[in-house]
Design a protein around this motif. Structure first.
Motif, PDB file in Angstrom:
ATOM      1  N   GLU A  71      47.465  39.779  48.191  1.00  0.00           N
ATOM      2  CA  GLU A  71      47.806  41.065  47.570  1.00  0.00           C
ATOM      3  C   GLU A  71      48.155  40.872  46.092  1.00  0.00           C
ATOM      4  O   GLU A  71      47.753  41.658  45.229  1.00  0.00           O
ATOM      5  N   GLY A  72      48.911  39.811  45.806  1.00  0.00           N
ATOM      6  CA  GLY A  72      49.266  39.522  44.416  1.00  0.00           C
ATOM      7  C   GLY A  72      48.044  39.217  43.573  1.00  0.00           C
ATOM      8  O   GLY A  72      47.920  39.689  42.435  1.00  0.00           O
ATOM      9  N   LEU A  73      47.100  38.460  44.125  1.00  0.00           N
ATOM     10  CA  LEU A  73      45.886  38.109  43.378  1.00  0.00           C
ATOM     11  C   LEU A  73      44.998  39.334  43.135  1.00  0.00           C
ATOM     12  O   LEU A  73      44.332  39.431  42.108  1.00  0.00           O
ATOM     13  N   LYS A  74      45.008  40.292  44.056  1.00  0.00           N
ATOM     14  CA  LYS A  74      44.251  41.531  43.848  1.00  0.00           C
ATOM     15  C   LYS A  74      44.819  42.315  42.662  1.00  0.00           C
ATOM     16  O   LYS A  74      44.071  42.889  41.866  1.00  0.00           O
ATOM     17  N   ILE A  75      46.139  42.349  42.568  1.00  0.00           N
ATOM     18  CA  ILE A  75      46.759  43.042  41.435  1.00  0.00           C
ATOM     19  C   ILE A  75      46.402  42.342  40.133  1.00  0.00           C
ATOM     20  O   ILE A  75      46.133  42.981  39.114  1.00  0.00           O
ATOM     21  N   VAL A  76      46.367  41.006  40.160  1.00  0.00           N
ATOM     22  CA  VAL A  76      45.992  40.249  38.963  1.00  0.00           C
ATOM     23  C   VAL A  76      44.568  40.596  38.544  1.00  0.00           C
ATOM     24  O   VAL A  76      44.266  40.720  37.353  1.00  0.00           O
ATOM     25  N   ASP A  77      43.678  40.788  39.521  1.00  0.00           N
ATOM     26  CA  ASP A  77      42.296  41.178  39.206  1.00  0.00           C
ATOM     27  C   ASP A  77      42.273  42.481  38.410  1.00  0.00           C
ATOM     28  O   ASP A  77      41.496  42.627  37.459  1.00  0.00           O
ATOM     29  N   SER A  78      43.133  43.433  38.798  1.00  0.00           N
ATOM     30  CA  SER A  78      43.163  44.715  38.095  1.00  0.00           C
ATOM     31  C   SER A  78      43.767  44.585  36.708  1.00  0.00           C
ATOM     32  O   SER A  78      43.459  45.378  35.815  1.00  0.00           O
ATOM     33  N   LEU A  79      44.624  43.570  36.512  1.00  0.00           N
ATOM     34  CA  LEU A  79      45.261  43.383  35.208  1.00  0.00           C
ATOM     35  C   LEU A  79      44.379  42.619  34.230  1.00  0.00           C
ATOM     36  O   LEU A  79      44.606  42.657  33.017  1.00  0.00           O
ATOM     37  N   LYS A  80      43.403  41.892  34.769  1.00  0.00           N
ATOM     38  CA  LYS A  80      42.484  41.103  33.940  1.00  0.00           C
ATOM     39  C   LYS A  80      43.248  40.118  33.055  1.00  0.00           C
ATOM     40  O   LYS A  80      43.006  39.999  31.859  1.00  0.00           O
ATOM     41  N   PHE A  81      44.188  39.427  33.690  1.00  0.00           N
ATOM     42  CA  PHE A  81      44.966  38.426  32.969  1.00  0.00           C
ATOM     43  C   PHE A  81      45.017  37.161  33.827  1.00  0.00           C
ATOM     44  O   PHE A  81      45.788  37.050  34.769  1.00  0.00           O
ATOM     45  N   ASP A  82      44.113  36.226  33.526  1.00  0.00           N
ATOM     46  CA  ASP A  82      43.867  35.083  34.402  1.00  0.00           C
ATOM     47  C   ASP A  82      45.065  34.166  34.583  1.00  0.00           C
ATOM     48  O   ASP A  82      45.216  33.533  35.632  1.00  0.00           O
ATOM     49  N   ALA A  83      45.931  34.053  33.567  1.00  0.00           N
ATOM     50  CA  ALA A  83      47.067  33.128  33.673  1.00  0.00           C
ATOM     51  C   ALA A  83      47.986  33.480  34.835  1.00  0.00           C
ATOM     52  O   ALA A  83      48.659  32.612  35.395  1.00  0.00           O
ATOM     53  N   MET A  84      48.001  34.770  35.222  1.00  0.00           N
ATOM     54  CA  MET A  84      48.866  35.182  36.322  1.00  0.00           C
ATOM     55  C   MET A  84      48.367  34.691  37.675  1.00  0.00           C
ATOM     56  O   MET A  84      49.069  34.792  38.677  1.00  0.00           O
ATOM     57  N   ARG A  85      47.139  34.170  37.726  1.00  0.00           N
ATOM     58  CA  ARG A  85      46.629  33.637  38.987  1.00  0.00           C
ATOM     59  C   ARG A  85      47.298  32.319  39.366  1.00  0.00           C
ATOM     60  O   ARG A  85      47.345  31.960  40.549  1.00  0.00           O
ATOM     61  N   ILE A  86      47.800  31.592  38.382  1.00  0.00           N
ATOM     62  CA  ILE A  86      48.241  30.216  38.614  1.00  0.00           C
ATOM     63  C   ILE A  86      49.350  30.106  39.659  1.00  0.00           C
ATOM     64  O   ILE A  86      49.251  29.294  40.585  1.00  0.00           O
ATOM     65  N   PRO A  87      50.441  30.903  39.563  1.00  0.00           N
ATOM     66  CA  PRO A  87      51.471  30.786  40.607  1.00  0.00           C
ATOM     67  C   PRO A  87      50.927  31.056  42.009  1.00  0.00           C
ATOM     68  O   PRO A  87      51.307  30.374  42.965  1.00  0.00           O
ATOM     69  N   GLY A  88      50.017  32.047  42.115  1.00  0.00           N
ATOM     70  CA  GLY A  88      49.429  32.330  43.424  1.00  0.00           C
ATOM     71  C   GLY A  88      48.569  31.189  43.922  1.00  0.00           C
ATOM     72  O   GLY A  88      48.601  30.843  45.112  1.00  0.00           O
TER      73      GLY A  88
END
Length: 599
Positions: free
Chosen positions: A280-297
């Motif tokens: 769910e968190g990674l889906k939200i990151v997709d909508s934000l288009k900010f790749d750095a936020m993928r790292i914690p997930g």
């Protein structure tokens, strides 16, 4: 305590999660370009430096130094303190390396010296709280408490609710490091009390943010004492507050919350729920288009595969996530990649590859990593050696980990390492040492059991304190309700007296204006009292929604207001025109009545 020997160094989560702040980097850069004062320039460059620290350290250094340069040329002492404080805070975000801790302390000390020389008490307090936070990362609980106490002494009666709450949070953090959990909880509750009070009075986003910070601390606290359900409760409360704030970056904070909630489910062994939360968190990151936020997930998912004993899936995941690998290399943590490969290949039984990667990672872990990372690494390294049949090397690696565990006074680490040393010594044929380690493991187990009893006692004390608080609140509510009942009774009696007086006046020849005035107040009190009763009891129908309240009150007024005027007019007209006795006749009637009674 949380699981002490992580399969992948957990400190990555502490600074990778800070990348959520990157949501506002572009916004702050635009504000910086339009800034017209030194205060704005220092603020924006400092904030950008903090935001970039977990994504691009080189750019972060550039902005951090620029903030200091602007402040120094301005000769404004407050700005100078803030510039150094911004830099101290940003280095604390990447506390996985020892040198960053020392750099952070150095900046904070410069800020503190400037604040003290300039007698800037608020800046001194914030800087001391920053130093307290850094000491908790080392960890050094006594120094952390000392800095928090100094900050609290500066707050005094300044009326800065948020600063006072931050002091209590720092006390809670320090006591938690000191393993005095009940004191930690009391201080966190003090901070919550202040935050909830300011929220009710001011209803500003900043105060909601303070309340969310308090809930986050309680979330972390209950995670530490392994009360995962209570931790989840506070995590959900903190997530709910995001819907009420509008300071920007709410979606990025939501991703961070979802990653933590996933970690809680993983700790409970509910791996499917954990995976769902990460996704769910990674889906939200997709909508934000900010790749750095993928790292914690990504890091969380990698740990999830390893925790659930799926090394093949972990290997595929790591190989296919170039984004994670590039990020770790850019941040200077290439050794962590080798560590991850070493753990995965060791779990798969591919020992040659595991040994190769562990050997590559070892120098960096020995040189720059913090204690938690070192203990995890050398324990994992020993597991590889045991599987490879290299028992002396396994014992050497475990002794390195044991020494660190002793220095940090972590009994759970010491117990696990002693158990591994017992097994390794038996396999190597050194039964004398095996007996010694077995005895040490039993002794540590007894100590932990005693601590476990203390943990149970702590839970009882917490439950008792909460029940006592609930009882006090119930008693307070009962007293208020009883006081309200007395007031309603007094109002009812007062209205009745007004109407009795109105009827009595109608029996005598008194001024019609007098009757009208008393009648006006009597009917006003009566119908307003009816309004009050209806208003107090309509919540069950309207549930506090403004439009429902308004509609109900309009309907009620449409009925009662005309009735009020009509009834008041009829009664007063009747009393002023019928059966009115003169005073003399009234006296004669009273004398006759008494004479009749005597006869």
């Amino acid at each position: 305590m949380r699981k002490p020997l992580p399969l992948l160094v957990l400190f990555l989560l502490s600074f990778a999660a800070q990348s959520q702040q990157m949501a506002m980097v572009d916004s702050f850069k635009r504000k910086l370009a339009a800034a017209t004062t030194d205060q704005e320039r220092v603020q924006y460059t400092g904030r950008i430096a903090m935001m970039l620290m977990s994504v691009n350290p080189q750019q972060a250094d550039s902005f951090g130094k620029k903030a200091i340069e602007i402040a120094e040329f301005s000769r404004n002492r407050t700005l100078m303190v803030k510039a150094y404080r911004y830099n101290g805070l940003r280095f604390s975000y990447v506390a996985g390396k020892k040198e960053n801790i020392q750099t952070s302390i150095g900046y904070y000390q410069k800020a503190l010296k400037l604040a003290q020389e300039s007698k800037l008490e608020d800046e001194q307090a914030y800087t001391l709280l920053g130093l307290s936070s850094v000491q908790c990362l080392i960890p050094d609980a006594d120094k952390a408490l000392n800095f928090a106490t100094q900050a609290f002494s500066l707050v005094g009666n300044s009326g800065r609710d948020s600063l006072e709450a931050e002091c209590f949070i720092s006390f809670g953090d320090a006591y938690l490091v000191k393993d005095e959990k009940l004191l930690a909880l009391k201080n966190y509750f003090n901070a919550v009390r202040i935050a909830e009070g300011t929220k009710k009075v001011k209803q500003k986003s900043s105060h909601l943010a303070l309340l969310r910070r308090c809930y986050t601390k309680l979330r972390d606290y209950y995670f530490v004492i392994k009360d995962y359900d209570k931790s989840l409760d506070y995590a959900m409360q903190g997530k709910e507050i995001l819907n009420q704030t509008n300071e920007g970056g709410e979606k990025f904070n939501l991703v961070n919350d979802l990653n933590f909630i996933a970690g809680l489910f993983s700790a409970k062994g509910e791996f499917e729920l954990a995976r769902s939360s990460y996704d769910e968190g990674l889906k939200i990151v997709d909508s934000l288009k900010f790749d750095a936020m993928r790292i914690p997930g990504y890091i969380g998912l990698l740990n999830l595969y390893l925790d659930s004993k799926k090394p093949v899936e972990a290997l595929d995941f790591l190989r296919n996530n170039q984004q994670l690998l590039v990020y770790l290399k850019r941040m200077g943590f290439s050794s962590v990649i080798d560590q991850a490969y070493g753990v995965i290949y060791s779990e798969m039984g591919v020992l040659d590859s595991a040994g190769f990667h562990f050997q590559l990672a070892r120098p960096a872990f020995e040189a720059v990593m913090g204690n938690a990372g070192k203990v995890g690494f050398f324990t994992q390294y020993s597991t590889y050696y045991l599987r490879a049949g290299k028992y002396p090397e396994a014992i050497d690696a475990l002794r390195v980990a044991q020494q660190i565990a002793i220095e940090t006074r972590n009994l759970e680490w010491q117990k696990r390492i002693a158990e591994k040393l017992d097994s390794a010594s038996q396999l190597s044929g050194n039964y004398k040492e095996a007996l010694q380690y077995a005895a040490l493991s039993k002794s540590l187990e007894d100590s932990l059991e005693q601590l476990g009893k203390q943990e149970d006692l702590l839970q009882l004390q917490i439950a008792d304190a909460q029940q006592r608080e609930e009882r006090l609140q119930a008693e307070k509510l009962e007293k208020k309700q009883q006081r309200d009942r007395y007031q309603y009774l007094a109002i009812t009696i007062g209205i009745a007296i007004f109407f009795v007086a109105l009827v009595m006046l109608g029996m005598f020849r008194v001024s019609a204006n007098t009757i009208r005035i008393i009648g006006f107040f009597a009917f006003l009190m009566f119908f307003e009292f009816i309004f009050l009763l209806f208003k107090k009891n309509i919540y069950g129908l309207t549930e506090g929604e403004p439009w429902k309240d308004l509609a109900f009150m309009i309907a009620l007024a449409a009925i009662l207001v005309p009735l009020h005027h009509w009834l008041e007019h009829k009664v007063i007209h009747y009393l002023t025109s019928h059966n009115r006795l003169s005073i003399s006749r009234g006296k004669a009637w009273v004398r006759g009545w008494f004479a009749k009674r005597e006869s």
